[in-house]
Motif scaffolding. Structure first.
Motif, mmCIF file in Angstrom:
data_model
loop_
_atom_site.group_PDB
_atom_site.id
_atom_site.type_symbol
_atom_site.label_atom_id
_atom_site.label_comp_id
_atom_site.label_asym_id
_atom_site.label_seq_id
_atom_site.Cartn_x
_atom_site.Cartn_y
_atom_site.Cartn_z
ATOM 1 N N ALA A 91 -2.484 -0.690 -0.250
ATOM 2 C CA ALA A 91 -2.010 -1.810 0.576
ATOM 3 C C ALA A 91 -2.972 -2.991 0.508
ATOM 4 C CB ALA A 91 -1.831 -1.357 2.025
ATOM 5 N N LEU A 92 -4.286 -2.713 0.500
ATOM 6 C CA LEU A 92 -5.272 -3.782 0.349
ATOM 7 C C LEU A 92 -5.047 -4.546 -0.950
ATOM 8 C CD1 LEU A 92 -8.803 -2.421 1.385
ATOM 9 C CD2 LEU A 92 -7.390 -4.088 2.604
ATOM 10 N N ALA A 93 -4.878 -3.805 -2.044
ATOM 11 C CA ALA A 93 -4.685 -4.436 -3.343
ATOM 12 C C ALA A 93 -3.400 -5.256 -3.358
ATOM 13 C CB ALA A 93 -4.651 -3.372 -4.436
ATOM 14 N N ASP A 94 -2.345 -4.730 -2.755
ATOM 15 C CA ASP A 94 -1.073 -5.448 -2.721
ATOM 16 C C ASP A 94 -1.180 -6.732 -1.919
ATOM 17 O OD1 ASP A 94 1.829 -5.399 -3.411
ATOM 18 O OD2 ASP A 94 2.042 -5.354 -1.232
ATOM 19 N N ALA A 95 -2.052 -6.720 -0.907
ATOM 20 C CA ALA A 95 -2.258 -7.916 -0.073
ATOM 21 C C ALA A 95 -3.232 -8.905 -0.700
ATOM 22 C CB ALA A 95 -2.779 -7.491 1.301
ATOM 23 N N LEU A 102 -6.467 -8.343 -1.049
ATOM 24 C CA LEU A 102 -7.728 -8.253 -0.313
ATOM 25 C C LEU A 102 -8.656 -7.250 -0.988
ATOM 26 C CD1 LEU A 102 -6.272 -8.079 3.319
ATOM 27 C CD2 LEU A 102 -7.132 -10.099 2.122
ATOM 28 N N GLU A 103 -9.931 -7.617 -1.139
ATOM 29 C CA GLU A 103 -10.894 -6.722 -1.784
ATOM 30 C C GLU A 103 -11.365 -5.622 -0.841
ATOM 31 O OE1 GLU A 103 -14.094 -8.879 -3.484
ATOM 32 O OE2 GLU A 103 -12.822 -10.069 -4.822
ATOM 33 N N THR A 104 -11.539 -5.972 0.413
ATOM 34 C CA THR A 104 -11.910 -4.990 1.433
ATOM 35 C C THR A 104 -11.081 -5.276 2.673
ATOM 36 O OG1 THR A 104 -13.614 -6.272 2.604
ATOM 37 C CG2 THR A 104 -14.288 -5.099 0.597
ATOM 38 N N GLY A 105 -11.228 -4.413 3.661
ATOM 39 C CA GLY A 105 -10.488 -4.600 4.906
ATOM 40 C C GLY A 105 -11.281 -5.331 5.967
ATOM 41 N N ARG A 106 -12.239 -6.173 5.575
ATOM 42 C CA ARG A 106 -13.114 -6.805 6.569
ATOM 43 C C ARG A 106 -12.360 -7.665 7.580
ATOM 44 N NH1 ARG A 106 -14.108 -9.324 1.701
ATOM 45 N NH2 ARG A 106 -13.489 -11.510 1.555
ATOM 46 N N ASP A 107 -11.158 -8.151 7.201
ATOM 47 C CA ASP A 107 -10.390 -8.998 8.116
ATOM 48 C C ASP A 107 -9.527 -8.193 9.082
ATOM 49 O OD1 ASP A 107 -11.160 -11.619 7.119
ATOM 50 O OD2 ASP A 107 -10.024 -11.113 5.312
ATOM 51 N N ILE A 108 -9.402 -6.883 8.841
ATOM 52 C CA ILE A 108 -8.547 -6.053 9.695
ATOM 53 C C ILE A 108 -9.224 -5.841 11.048
ATOM 54 C CG2 ILE A 108 -7.504 -3.766 9.959
ATOM 55 C CD1 ILE A 108 -7.214 -3.680 6.907
ATOM 56 N N LEU A 165 -15.264 -0.201 3.324
ATOM 57 C CA LEU A 165 -13.909 -0.623 2.951
ATOM 58 C C LEU A 165 -13.032 -0.875 4.172
ATOM 59 C CD1 LEU A 165 -13.373 1.843 -0.012
ATOM 60 C CD2 LEU A 165 -13.717 -0.635 -0.159
ATOM 61 N N PHE A 166 -13.449 -0.336 5.319
ATOM 62 C CA PHE A 166 -12.753 -0.576 6.586
ATOM 63 C C PHE A 166 -13.806 -0.921 7.630
ATOM 64 C CE2 PHE A 166 -10.806 0.605 10.629
ATOM 65 C CZ PHE A 166 -9.554 0.020 10.503
ATOM 66 N N PRO A 167 -13.553 -1.950 8.472
ATOM 67 C CA PRO A 167 -14.567 -2.405 9.437
ATOM 68 C C PRO A 167 -15.039 -1.273 10.364
ATOM 69 C CG PRO A 167 -12.757 -3.968 9.319
ATOM 70 C CD PRO A 167 -12.326 -2.764 8.540
ATOM 71 N N ASP A 168 -16.343 -1.170 10.535
ATOM 72 C CA ASP A 168 -16.877 -0.014 11.255
ATOM 73 C C ASP A 168 -16.705 -0.078 12.764
ATOM 74 O OD1 ASP A 168 -18.810 -1.869 11.919
ATOM 75 O OD2 ASP A 168 -20.421 -0.899 10.796
ATOM 76 N N ARG A 169 -16.271 -1.190 13.298
ATOM 77 C CA ARG A 169 -16.025 -1.245 14.741
ATOM 78 C C ARG A 169 -14.567 -1.578 15.071
ATOM 79 N NH1 ARG A 169 -19.705 1.899 15.519
ATOM 80 N NH2 ARG A 169 -21.795 1.237 16.120
ATOM 81 N N ALA A 170 -13.704 -1.604 14.075
ATOM 82 C CA ALA A 170 -12.288 -1.835 14.346
ATOM 83 C C ALA A 170 -11.681 -0.556 14.928
ATOM 84 C CB ALA A 170 -11.565 -2.219 13.054
ATOM 85 N N PRO A 171 -10.947 -0.660 16.021
ATOM 86 C CA PRO A 171 -10.370 0.547 16.624
ATOM 87 C C PRO A 171 -9.236 1.112 15.775
ATOM 88 C CG PRO A 171 -9.553 -1.410 17.740
ATOM 89 C CD PRO A 171 -10.608 -1.881 16.782
ATOM 90 N N ILE A 172 -9.146 2.430 15.753
ATOM 91 C CA ILE A 172 -8.031 3.119 15.107
ATOM 92 C C ILE A 172 -7.277 3.852 16.201
ATOM 93 C CG2 ILE A 172 -7.355 4.879 13.429
ATOM 94 C CD1 ILE A 172 -9.935 4.223 11.891
ATOM 95 N N VAL A 173 -6.050 3.413 16.439
ATOM 96 C CA VAL A 173 -5.225 3.964 17.520
ATOM 97 C C VAL A 173 -4.292 5.018 16.923
ATOM 98 C CG1 VAL A 173 -3.577 3.439 19.344
ATOM 99 C CG2 VAL A 173 -5.300 1.739 18.703
ATOM 100 N N ASN A 174 -4.322 6.222 17.459
ATOM 101 C CA ASN A 174 -3.477 7.302 16.952
ATOM 102 C C ASN A 174 -2.097 7.255 17.596
ATOM 103 O OD1 ASN A 174 -5.337 9.042 15.190
ATOM 104 N ND2 ASN A 174 -6.569 8.662 17.011
#
Length: 418
Positions: A34-38, A40-46, A78-87
């Motif tokens: 999905a990153l590549a399709d968007a 984006l090199e990394t998910g830093r903006d997520i 590759l994914f921001p270390d403080r971005a929340p992941i909601v299950n």
């Protein structure tokens, strides 16, 4: 500034029996795709992720499923270390609920970029049937006598006894009873169900991501192994593994992206959710309520839809959901599908991906994989299964069972901005 939400990038793994791919492997594949399709090199903006899954506990992980699945991606930056992941969990509607949560966060103005991801591993190489009892969790296990009585009464009314079997999931028996009721009430036939199933197997043969990639005729569908009458194996979604991910963004963020990225963005024009209940047999289902909400939000009607992905856990469901989405009148779904109207090139192509019966149904991934198919179609990138000139696409995804309908349903409408 508009609070419109766009699908910026989307990806799905191939669906199927993948015993050598771990949960973290599937997560990585879908997310990086999905990153590549968007672009984006990394998910830093997520800013947040919504992780959909139902049965990871079967493999030993509960409570913090997505957080655990993303550990390597966070560690590698590759994914921001403080971005929340909601299950997120909502039976077969789980993937669409992840999209809804990620989209609503942007609509509320709380984020500009979010991730929706769904994942499931259903194939146990050591004992393929061991997971069967866990599917009953989508029904009321606190008072099971209520739905047992409901289905038994309906079976008695139409002369088709409700007899669950141990060689299949309970969901197949409930879908079979729904099909039998529709057949008794409206004259829908097994042959019409078979036309829809064969059409989807032929579509799946064109989809490199599909679990089943072979064509079938209606006659072959009818002659396949019986599962729960009138349903044969070819009319029922298989169990498999897979993951799908979608990166969503605000219009503000989209405007900062290169033209090549902006040109492929797909707007979420409408998104409706509805809850299930023990409804009257002549009462429209919750998916009708969700669809009406989505149509109202998008400012369009059923005749504006150019193609759709609907939740055909069995091929009868395509017939019924065409009615609930208002693509045809109630009771006319069998004739509508049987006429070939839902084929590619027909009046309204439905399940160009192959649907759940051919593409596969890794529960938590299904709703996001529908988004992938429709975005691919609206971008004009679907190859041999392309629906030409499509502007609006609809996705219907339901999960769980309450009486004669799902426990929760989501309907999304996507728009190609030209």
């Amino acid at each position: 500034m508009s609070n419109d939400v766009y699908v910026l990038g989307v990806h799905t793994t191939a669906f199927g029996r993948r015993p050598d791919a771990s949960i973290k492997d599937l997560t990585r594949e879908a997310y990086l795709g999905a990153l590549a399709d968007a672009g984006l090199e990394t998910g830093r903006d997520i800013e947040a992720a919504w992780f959909g899954n139902c049965l990871m506990y079967y493999w030993g992980q509960a409570l913090t499923r997505g957080n655990i699945a993303f550990i390597p991606l966070v560690r590698e930056g590759l994914f921001p270390d403080r971005a929340p992941i909601v299950n997120v969990e909502g039976a077969c509607a789980t993937g669409s609920l992840a999209i809804a949560g990620a989209a609503k966060e942007i609509r509320a103005g709380d984020a500009d970029v979010t991730l929706a991801i769904g994942l499931e591993k259903l194939f146990d190489q050591k004992d393929p049937r061991a997971i069967f009892p866990h599917f009953a969790g989508g029904m009321d296990l606190l008072d099971p006598q209520e739905w047992e009585a409901e289905y038994s009464a309906i079976g008695e009314k139409i002369g088709v006894p409700f007899r669950p079997g141990e060689d299949r999931t309970i969901a197949m028996d409930t879908y079979a009873m729904q099909a039998n009721y529709h057949m008794a009430t409206y004259g829908t036939t097994a042959e019409q169900i078979a036309v829809g199933a064969a059409k989807n197997h032929c579509n799946g043969a064109l989809n490199e991501k599909a679990q089943y990639r072979f064509e079938m005729t209606p006659e072959e569908v009818l002659a396949d192994r019986p599962i729960s009458a009138p349903l044969t194996r070819a009319m029922c979604a298989p169990m498999g593994d897979g993951a799908a991910a979608a990166i969503l963004c605000s219009e503000r963020f989209l405007k900062t992206q290169p033209a090549a990225v902006r040109d492929r963005a797909i707007r979420i024009a409408g998104l409706g959710l509805a809850g299930g209940k023990y409804r009257g047999l002549d009462e429209p289902s919750l998916t009708r309520a969700a669809a009406d909400k989505a149509y109202a939000q998008a400012g369009i009607g059923p005749r504006d839809i150019d193609l759709a992905e609907v939740h055909d856990a069995t091929s009868f469901c395509e017939i019924y959901q065409c009615e609930m989405m208002r693509f045809c009148e109630e009771g006319e779904g069998g004739a509508f599908v049987g006429s070939g109207a839902t084929k590619i090139g027909g009046e309204l192509p439905v399940n160009t991906s192959g649907g759940l019966v051919s593409k596969g149904h890794p529960i938590g991934a299904t709703g996001v994989s529908m988004c992938y198919e429709l975005a691919t179609q609206l971008r004009g990138e679907a190859g041999a299964r392309q629906v030409e000139g499509a502007t609006y696409a609809l996705q219907e995804n339901g999960g769980g069972i309450i009486g004669m309908e799902e426990a929760l349903a989501a309907v999304s409408i996507y728009e190609r901005i030209r």
